[in-house]
Design an enzyme around this catalytic site. Structure first.
Site, PDB file in Angstrom:
ATOM      1  N   GLU A 103    -102.832  68.814  65.734  1.00 39.07           N
ATOM      2  CA  GLU A 103    -102.049  69.718  64.882  1.00 39.07           C
ATOM      3  C   GLU A 103    -100.562  69.415  65.052  1.00 39.07           C
ATOM      4  O   GLU A 103    -100.099  69.140  66.149  1.00 39.07           O
ATOM      5  CB  GLU A 103    -102.351  71.164  65.322  1.00 39.07           C
ATOM      6  N   ASP A 105     -97.047  71.296  63.953  1.00 35.98           N
ATOM      7  CA  ASP A 105     -96.676  72.641  63.492  1.00 35.98           C
ATOM      8  C   ASP A 105     -95.214  72.868  63.219  1.00 35.98           C
ATOM      9  O   ASP A 105     -94.379  72.618  64.099  1.00 35.98           O
ATOM     10  CB  ASP A 105     -96.930  73.615  64.650  1.00 35.98           C
ATOM     11  N   GLU A 107     -93.269  76.469  62.337  1.00 35.01           N
ATOM     12  CA  GLU A 107     -93.441  77.900  62.079  1.00 35.01           C
ATOM     13  C   GLU A 107     -92.055  78.510  61.992  1.00 35.01           C
ATOM     14  O   GLU A 107     -91.211  78.255  62.851  1.00 35.01           O
ATOM     15  CB  GLU A 107     -94.207  78.592  63.216  1.00 35.01           C
TER      16      GLU A 107
END
Ligand SMILES: *[C@@H]1O[C@H](CO)[C@@H](O)[C@H](O)[C@H]1NC(C)=O
Length: 293
Positions: A103, A105, A107
């Site tokens: 993953e 990411d 955010e």
């Protein structure tokens, strides 16, 4: 010109314009499925050129790419929730599936009006994350669209904001650090309520008087290798790119390292690689290199 032939030429023109729009680059209808909050909170607009996610008291919303990618460069322009966005989190990430997933990411943690967003990043490889870095941005991400990109090739993963590298995760498999190199990933995004932890560790709650909260997306671009599970291979390279940058062997050059240094010096607010308290037994092995790119 008879009225019927005029009508048919108008129809032809319509068909032509319509084909242009549906075949145009980065169309949201063609590239994404709404996975959460469909019809009400997630909307594809302007013939597929714009997508909005929103969050209200009932729930949030999200979408994911139809394709899975195995290496590539993914760009998206995002305009984040304006005004009082405290407690909201907008995610934008690549992820594979399963317990040993990879993953990458981004955010975005909202904040009170006038207070800065936090850009939180992480990298999971073979199911293991705990590689957080956080940044403030050098602009207000709610005032205009900005481009958030992931370059992913066998050498490294580069996180970029408006084409400025903010983070690099190098392939250090030779040092025993797993690297995302064989699990195809989809692109995901969502907008949800995380006021139990997001703003100042959960101290500031989401103010529902300001709902619905809305984030907007446009100009998706995947210059990437599209995974085909039936052939167990990358069946096609997406061609919806005007960019000539070769992502396949992109690493940080000297100007890139300078810019990364600038971002890390001026805007980085947390780096797991300097969190000695958190890793009393010693920092993770990849930290030896990641501080001096
Ligand atoms: C919100 O603003 C405060 C005050 O400037 C800051 O300390 C904090 O890091 C910001 N971001 C979040 C997500 O709380």
């Amino acid at each position: 010109m008879s009225s019927s032939s005029r009508l048919s030429s108008i129809l032809l023109l319509f068909l032509f314009v319509f084909t242009l729009i549906t075949a145009s680059e980065g169309n949201f209808y063609e590239n994404f499925d709404i996975t959460w909050g469909g019809n009400q909170r997630a909307k594809i607009l302007n013939g597929g050129q714009l997508l909005t996610l929103s969050l209200d008291k009932t729930s949030g919303s999200g979408f994911r790419s139809k394709h899975e990618y195995l290496f590539g460069r993914i760009d998206m322009q995002i305009k984040l929730v304006p005004g009082n966005s405290a407690g909201t989190v907008t995610t934008y990430y690549l992820s594979s599936e399963g317990p040993t997933h990879d993953e990458v990411d981004f955010e975005f943690l909202g904040n009170l009006s006038g207070d800065p967003y936090i850009l939180h990043t992480n990298v999971y490889s073979q199911g293991k994350g705990n590689r957080e870095q956080q940044f403030y941005l050098w602009f207000d991400p709610t005032k205009a669209f900005h481009t958030y990109s992931i370059v992913w090739n066998p050498q490294c993963v580069i996180f970029m904001v408006d084409n400025i590298p903010i983070r690099v995760f190098n392939n250090m498999e030779s040092m025993g650090v797993p690297f995302p190199s064989n699990q195809p990933m989809r692109l995901y995004s969502s907008l949800w309520n995380a006021d139990d932890w997001a703003t100042r560790g959960g101290l500031v709650k989401t103010d529902w008087a300001h709902a619905p909260f809305t984030a907007s997306y446009r100009n998706f671009n995947a210059n990437a290798c599209i995974w085909s599970s039936s052939q167990s291979s990358c069946a096609s390279k997406s061609t919806n790119s005007l960019q000539t940058t070769a992502w396949q062997d992109q690493t940080l050059d000297a100007p890139g390292r300078n810019r990364l240094g600038w971002v890390q010096k001026m805007f980085m607010i947390y780096n797991y690689c300097t969190d000695f308290k958190r890793f009393p037994q010693g920092l993770p092995p990849e930290c030896k290199r990641s501080r001096f790119l």
